[in-house]
Design a protein around this motif. Structure first.
Motif, PDB file in Angstrom:
ATOM      1  N   ARG A  98       0.811  -1.211   0.000  1.00  0.00           N
ATOM      2  CA  ARG A  98       0.000   0.000   0.000  1.00  0.00           C
ATOM      3  C   ARG A  98       0.844   1.261   0.000  1.00  0.00           C
ATOM      4  O   ARG A  98       0.447   2.293  -0.503  1.00  0.00           O
ATOM      5  CB  ARG A  98      -0.943   0.013   1.211  1.00  0.00           C
ATOM      6  CG  ARG A  98      -2.104  -0.932   1.039  1.00  0.00           C
ATOM      7  CD  ARG A  98      -2.807  -1.141   2.346  1.00  0.00           C
ATOM      8  NE  ARG A  98      -1.937  -1.778   3.317  1.00  0.00           N
ATOM      9  CZ  ARG A  98      -2.334  -2.130   4.519  1.00  0.00           C
ATOM     10  NH1 ARG A  98      -3.555  -1.899   4.907  1.00  0.00           N
ATOM     11  NH2 ARG A  98      -1.497  -2.733   5.345  1.00  0.00           N
ATOM     12  N   GLN A 111       2.112   2.898  -3.390  1.00  0.00           N
ATOM     13  CA  GLN A 111       1.232   3.733  -4.195  1.00  0.00           C
ATOM     14  C   GLN A 111       1.268   5.147  -3.644  1.00  0.00           C
ATOM     15  O   GLN A 111       0.734   5.422  -2.583  1.00  0.00           O
ATOM     16  CB  GLN A 111      -0.175   3.161  -4.108  1.00  0.00           C
ATOM     17  CG  GLN A 111      -1.076   3.599  -5.203  1.00  0.00           C
ATOM     18  CD  GLN A 111      -2.446   2.987  -5.041  1.00  0.00           C
ATOM     19  OE1 GLN A 111      -2.892   2.730  -3.931  1.00  0.00           O
ATOM     20  NE2 GLN A 111      -3.119   2.744  -6.132  1.00  0.00           N
ATOM     21  N   ALA A 123      -3.221   8.036  -6.056  1.00  0.00           N
ATOM     22  CA  ALA A 123      -4.199   7.116  -6.644  1.00  0.00           C
ATOM     23  C   ALA A 123      -4.438   7.472  -8.107  1.00  0.00           C
ATOM     24  O   ALA A 123      -4.275   8.601  -8.506  1.00  0.00           O
ATOM     25  CB  ALA A 123      -5.504   7.203  -5.887  1.00  0.00           C
ATOM     26  N   THR A 153      -0.627 -10.539  -2.543  1.00  0.00           N
ATOM     27  CA  THR A 153      -1.434 -10.415  -3.757  1.00  0.00           C
ATOM     28  C   THR A 153      -2.652 -11.333  -3.674  1.00  0.00           C
ATOM     29  O   THR A 153      -2.637 -12.348  -2.967  1.00  0.00           O
ATOM     30  CB  THR A 153      -0.625 -10.811  -5.003  1.00  0.00           C
ATOM     31  OG1 THR A 153      -0.216 -12.174  -4.859  1.00  0.00           O
ATOM     32  CG2 THR A 153       0.585  -9.926  -5.182  1.00  0.00           C
ATOM     33  N   ARG A 165      -5.412 -10.043 -13.076  1.00  0.00           N
ATOM     34  CA  ARG A 165      -5.400  -9.388 -11.766  1.00  0.00           C
ATOM     35  C   ARG A 165      -4.723 -10.215 -10.684  1.00  0.00           C
ATOM     36  O   ARG A 165      -4.727  -9.818  -9.516  1.00  0.00           O
ATOM     37  CB  ARG A 165      -6.845  -9.092 -11.321  1.00  0.00           C
ATOM     38  CG  ARG A 165      -7.462  -7.951 -12.085  1.00  0.00           C
ATOM     39  CD  ARG A 165      -6.803  -6.674 -11.677  1.00  0.00           C
ATOM     40  NE  ARG A 165      -7.513  -5.504 -12.175  1.00  0.00           N
ATOM     41  CZ  ARG A 165      -7.192  -4.276 -11.823  1.00  0.00           C
ATOM     42  NH1 ARG A 165      -6.201  -4.074 -10.983  1.00  0.00           N
ATOM     43  NH2 ARG A 165      -7.847  -3.261 -12.317  1.00  0.00           N
ATOM     44  N   SER A 172      -2.408  -8.389  -8.489  1.00  0.00           N
ATOM     45  CA  SER A 172      -2.880  -7.167  -7.846  1.00  0.00           C
ATOM     46  C   SER A 172      -2.998  -7.360  -6.340  1.00  0.00           C
ATOM     47  O   SER A 172      -3.218  -8.468  -5.864  1.00  0.00           O
ATOM     48  CB  SER A 172      -4.259  -6.793  -8.388  1.00  0.00           C
ATOM     49  OG  SER A 172      -4.173  -6.477  -9.745  1.00  0.00           O
ATOM     50  N   TYR A 173      -2.882  -6.242  -5.648  1.00  0.00           N
ATOM     51  CA  TYR A 173      -3.117  -6.255  -4.209  1.00  0.00           C
ATOM     52  C   TYR A 173      -4.543  -5.788  -3.947  1.00  0.00           C
ATOM     53  O   TYR A 173      -5.106  -5.045  -4.767  1.00  0.00           O
ATOM     54  CB  TYR A 173      -2.120  -5.333  -3.513  1.00  0.00           C
ATOM     55  CG  TYR A 173      -0.727  -5.894  -3.509  1.00  0.00           C
ATOM     56  CD1 TYR A 173      -0.344  -6.809  -2.533  1.00  0.00           C
ATOM     57  CD2 TYR A 173       0.193  -5.539  -4.490  1.00  0.00           C
ATOM     58  CE1 TYR A 173       0.928  -7.340  -2.524  1.00  0.00           C
ATOM     59  CE2 TYR A 173       1.466  -6.075  -4.492  1.00  0.00           C
ATOM     60  CZ  TYR A 173       1.833  -6.975  -3.510  1.00  0.00           C
ATOM     61  OH  TYR A 173       3.081  -7.505  -3.513  1.00  0.00           O
ATOM     62  N   HIS A 177      -5.850  -3.497  -2.275  1.00  0.00           N
ATOM     63  CA  HIS A 177      -6.152  -2.063  -2.305  1.00  0.00           C
ATOM     64  C   HIS A 177      -6.243  -1.520  -3.732  1.00  0.00           C
ATOM     65  O   HIS A 177      -6.681  -0.398  -3.937  1.00  0.00           O
ATOM     66  CB  HIS A 177      -5.120  -1.269  -1.503  1.00  0.00           C
ATOM     67  CG  HIS A 177      -3.772  -1.189  -2.142  1.00  0.00           C
ATOM     68  ND1 HIS A 177      -2.798  -2.125  -1.924  1.00  0.00           N
ATOM     69  CD2 HIS A 177      -3.246  -0.298  -3.007  1.00  0.00           C
ATOM     70  CE1 HIS A 177      -1.726  -1.798  -2.623  1.00  0.00           C
ATOM     71  NE2 HIS A 177      -1.971  -0.707  -3.292  1.00  0.00           N
ATOM     72  N   GLU A 178      -5.801  -2.328  -4.683  1.00  0.00           N
ATOM     73  CA  GLU A 178      -5.877  -1.877  -6.074  1.00  0.00           C
ATOM     74  C   GLU A 178      -7.219  -2.227  -6.727  1.00  0.00           C
ATOM     75  O   GLU A 178      -7.427  -1.935  -7.892  1.00  0.00           O
ATOM     76  CB  GLU A 178      -4.725  -2.495  -6.876  1.00  0.00           C
ATOM     77  CG  GLU A 178      -3.370  -2.015  -6.391  1.00  0.00           C
ATOM     78  CD  GLU A 178      -2.213  -2.842  -6.907  1.00  0.00           C
ATOM     79  OE1 GLU A 178      -1.094  -2.320  -6.916  1.00  0.00           O
ATOM     80  OE2 GLU A 178      -2.411  -4.009  -7.289  1.00  0.00           O
ATOM     81  N   LEU A 179      -8.086  -2.893  -5.960  1.00  0.00           N
ATOM     82  CA  LEU A 179      -9.372  -3.309  -6.507  1.00  0.00           C
ATOM     83  C   LEU A 179     -10.506  -2.547  -5.841  1.00  0.00           C
ATOM     84  O   LEU A 179     -10.393  -2.111  -4.702  1.00  0.00           O
ATOM     85  CB  LEU A 179      -9.577  -4.811  -6.270  1.00  0.00           C
ATOM     86  CG  LEU A 179      -8.494  -5.749  -6.787  1.00  0.00           C
ATOM     87  CD1 LEU A 179      -8.814  -7.169  -6.383  1.00  0.00           C
ATOM     88  CD2 LEU A 179      -8.355  -5.645  -8.282  1.00  0.00           C
ATOM     89  N   SER A 180     -11.614  -2.437  -6.564  1.00  0.00           N
ATOM     90  CA  SER A 180     -12.791  -1.792  -5.983  1.00  0.00           C
ATOM     91  C   SER A 180     -13.496  -2.764  -5.050  1.00  0.00           C
ATOM     92  O   SER A 180     -13.203  -3.965  -5.047  1.00  0.00           O
ATOM     93  CB  SER A 180     -13.742  -1.374  -7.092  1.00  0.00           C
ATOM     94  OG  SER A 180     -14.291  -2.535  -7.689  1.00  0.00           O
ATOM     95  N   ARG A 196     -13.322  -6.849  -5.100  1.00  0.00           N
ATOM     96  CA  ARG A 196     -12.828  -7.627  -3.965  1.00  0.00           C
ATOM     97  C   ARG A 196     -13.826  -8.696  -3.573  1.00  0.00           C
ATOM     98  O   ARG A 196     -13.435  -9.831  -3.260  1.00  0.00           O
ATOM     99  CB  ARG A 196     -12.600  -6.717  -2.764  1.00  0.00           C
ATOM    100  CG  ARG A 196     -11.351  -5.905  -2.902  1.00  0.00           C
ATOM    101  CD  ARG A 196     -11.127  -5.115  -1.650  1.00  0.00           C
ATOM    102  NE  ARG A 196     -10.839  -3.743  -2.019  1.00  0.00           N
ATOM    103  CZ  ARG A 196     -10.476  -2.811  -1.149  1.00  0.00           C
ATOM    104  NH1 ARG A 196     -10.403  -3.102   0.124  1.00  0.00           N
ATOM    105  NH2 ARG A 196     -10.212  -1.596  -1.550  1.00  0.00           N
TER     106      ARG A 196
END
Lengths: 327, 291
Positions: free
Chosen positions: A321, A324, A327, B114, B152, B155-156, B158-161, B165
């Motif tokens: 986190r 980043q 955003a 991830t 994806r 991806s982590y 926090h990178e997803l809506s 999620r």
């Protein structure tokens, strides 16, 4: 990539600011180092010697502040931090170089050990909340609230004076030449054991408490329950899900404490007459040895900066986190 | 036991061992049939989540199961008593037979690893014989199924809506093709449109894979629409259990009626869900689609 560039720029700026303040600080103080030196050795220095001292310290010329600043950078980059008054005009770099390894070796090792041990113990206690292991917490907290000098003296009284297991002071036996021999290494370990032990015991409580509390918070998170519902082995839940998240705040405190290693722990070095940077700083201050103080401040500032960089990098690796920036 | 039943919970009680003790679930007996969506409705704090966690034996102290049993009737014909399993058996049972989708999609995923790794966790635990490559492929396939896309994997969270999620969570719950999926308010934190998509997806997936669902929510109108049967819970007890239509058209328990009355209908009037005998079936249908 962008993250790294931004951080690099930030640290470069901070380093520049620290070094520049270090340049202006002594120039803002009353008097100059040579006058102070002359006062200490009144009448014992010939006028010619005074002149050469002035030349040595760059006080003879009528250079502007900007030229002095440029010279300062040039000297700094060539590793010249001036000469120490209190250590017989020895180069400051040499004086500091003789003290730093002792401090880093001892305080560094003790800090790393205390952090690793405290985080592991705290993590386990938090994981098994309510078990008998909870009893460790008040004990460890007790030791961290005990004044350090008192604990050091007790350790000397018990293990050195009474039992005679460990020497009470210095980094190695008097009369031995430092070198890479087995005998010397043994002496260093023997001399360093008590100071290191007291440092670890004194700081362990904080690490245990911090990790335990974070662990208890994290264990209530949904993702830990999910991990358990997935049927993962407890070790995996503990390490990958609970401890990894819980240890993040520990890590930043650890990085900060790394920065203070170089400054040394003054009290420890006094109690055990250990030849480290903390004691050196105290000596320099009492002797009004400005070049040495300036050099030490610089080294300590840079060490804190480097520790911050390490913390940043470690945090970026462990917590996605923070990578980043926007955003 | 008929083979139609998947899970039989009988006289199940859970209490929180605090002072004074709280009986969160009291004497609950319920069966889940194979392939059905069983809705579990009730107000906050009525014990629905505690019951779901209890069935999976996920409760942590001070919660203790004081009585009752939960028996899982496996496809193979074997009956598994969840309460008597040891730790190893329990771990093997979890996710393999019954998986869960949790309430807070925001917190249900570990923020620092991830989503691919979290999906593969399931495989490396339950399918150790498969290679890592197969684990990754399988995890990617799951993300494709729920529409997140295998791209994806790295991806982590926090990178997803929020909606993505929750889809990841559903993909994860699907991983081992379990026979039962417990969904604890899976759509509560989402906006109405995303909620709709997720619900459609759940019912599509159920048709495709044939698992049973225990769907927990306080949103009774939503349950009326998607469930086969609905159990209404209050203060730890199941006060009424019936098919969705019966419950809607003919609620027997006073509390069910009150619960139905507390939701506004599409036209905004409270009580739009209370069925008056004179109304036609057509009206009923239009009322039901409201969330």
């Amino acid at each position: 990539m962008r993250f790294i560039l931004r951080r690099t720029a930030f640290y470069a700026f901070t380093a520049w600011a620290a070094i520049t303040i270090n340049f202006f600080l002594p120039r803002m103080m009353k008097g100059d180092p040579v006058s102070a030196y002359l006062q200490k050795n009144q009448g014992r220095i010939s006028p010619e010697a005074i002149d050469s001292l002035r030349t040595l310290f760059g006080l003879d010329s009528t250079k502007s502040l900007l030229e002095q600043y440029i010279d300062y950078w040039q000297l700094l980059l060539s590793g010249d931090l001036g000469r120490s008054f209190s250590k017989g005009l020895a180069p400051v770099t040499d004086v500091i170089a003789s003290a730093i390894p002792w401090t880093i070796g001892l305080v560094g090792l003790a800090t790393v050990l205390s952090f690793a041990l405290g985080t592991a113990i705290g993590g386990l206690i938090g994981w098994r909340r309510g078990s008998r292991a909870d009893a460790i917490v008040p004990v460890a907290t007790f030791f961290s609230t005990v004044p350090y000098f008192w604990m050091g003296l007790i350790a000397i009284a018990v293990f050195s004076t009474t039992l005679g297991w460990f020497p009470a002071s210095h980094a190695y036996d008097k009369g031995t030449q430092p070198g890479f021999s087995l005998e010397f290494a043994g002496q260093v370990i023997q001399h360093g054991f008590l100071p290191a032990l007291t440092l670890v015991i004194g700081s362990l409580g904080g690490w245990i408490l911090g990790m335990r509390n974070m662990m208890i918070t994290v264990l209530d998170e949904d993702y830990v329950t999910v991990a358990q519902a997935k049927g993962l082995r407890p070790v995996r839940v503990l390490i990958n899900y609970a401890a990894r998240n819980a240890s993040l705040p520990q890590l930043s405190s650890f990085a900060m404490s790394l920065g203070f290693i170089v400054g040394g722990t003054l009290v420890m070095e006094l109690v055990f007459s250990y030849p480290g940077a903390g004691k050196l700083l105290l000596d320099a201050t009492t002797a009004k040895d400005y070049p040495l103080m300036q050099g030490l401040f610089l080294v300590i500032t840079l060490a804190v900066l480097v520790a911050n960089i390490i913390a940043d990098v470690a945090y970026a690796i462990l917590d996605p986190r923070t990578r980043q920036m926007e955003a | 036991m008929t083979t139609d039943d998947l899970l039989t919970v009988s006289q199940f009680s859970v209490s929180y061992d605090v002072n004074p003790p709280v009986e969160a679930v009291r004497d609950v007996s319920i069966t889940v049939r194979r392939g059905e969506i069983l809705g579990l409705a009730g107000e906050s704090g009525c014990g629905k989540t505690t019951l779901a966690y209890g069935i999976q034996r996920l409760l942590k102290p001070p919660a203790v199961i004081t009585s009752g049993s939960a028996v899982f009737h496996d496809e193979s014909g074997e009956d598994i008593d969840i309460n008597t399993m040891d730790d190893v058996q329990l771990r093997a049972f979890r996710w393999e037979k019954a998986s869960m989708v949790f309430q807070g999609a925001m917190n249900a995923l570990n923020p620092i690893i991830t989503i691919g790794a979290q999906l593969q966790d399931v495989f490396s635990t339950h399918r150790p014989a498969m290679s890592r490559r197969e684990h990754r492929l399988e995890a990617g396939r799951l993300l494709d199924i729920v529409g997140v896309g295998s791209g994806r994997l790295r991806s982590y969270p926090h990178e997803l809506s929020g909606g993505m999620r929750q889809r990841v969570m559903i993909a994860m719950a699907l991983a081992l093709k379990p026979q039962l999926m417990i969904m604890d308010e899976p759509t509560t934190a989402l906006d109405v449109l995303v909620q709709r998509e997720i619900l459609d997806q759940i019912s599509d997936l159920r048709k495709e894979f044939g698992f049973s669902v225990i769907f927990i929510t306080h949103d009774l109108p939503l349950l009326l629409e998607i469930s086969d049967r609905i159990a209404v819970m209050r203060e730890g007890r199941i006060v009424e259990i019936d098919t969705a239509r019966n419950l809607y058209e003919n609620p027997r328990h006073d509390y069910t009626r009150r619960l139905l009355a507390s939701f506004p209908s599409l036209t905004g009037e409270r009580g739009g869900f209370v069925r008056r005998p004179s109304e036609s079936a057509l009206d009923a249908e239009s009322g039901v689609t409201v969330q």
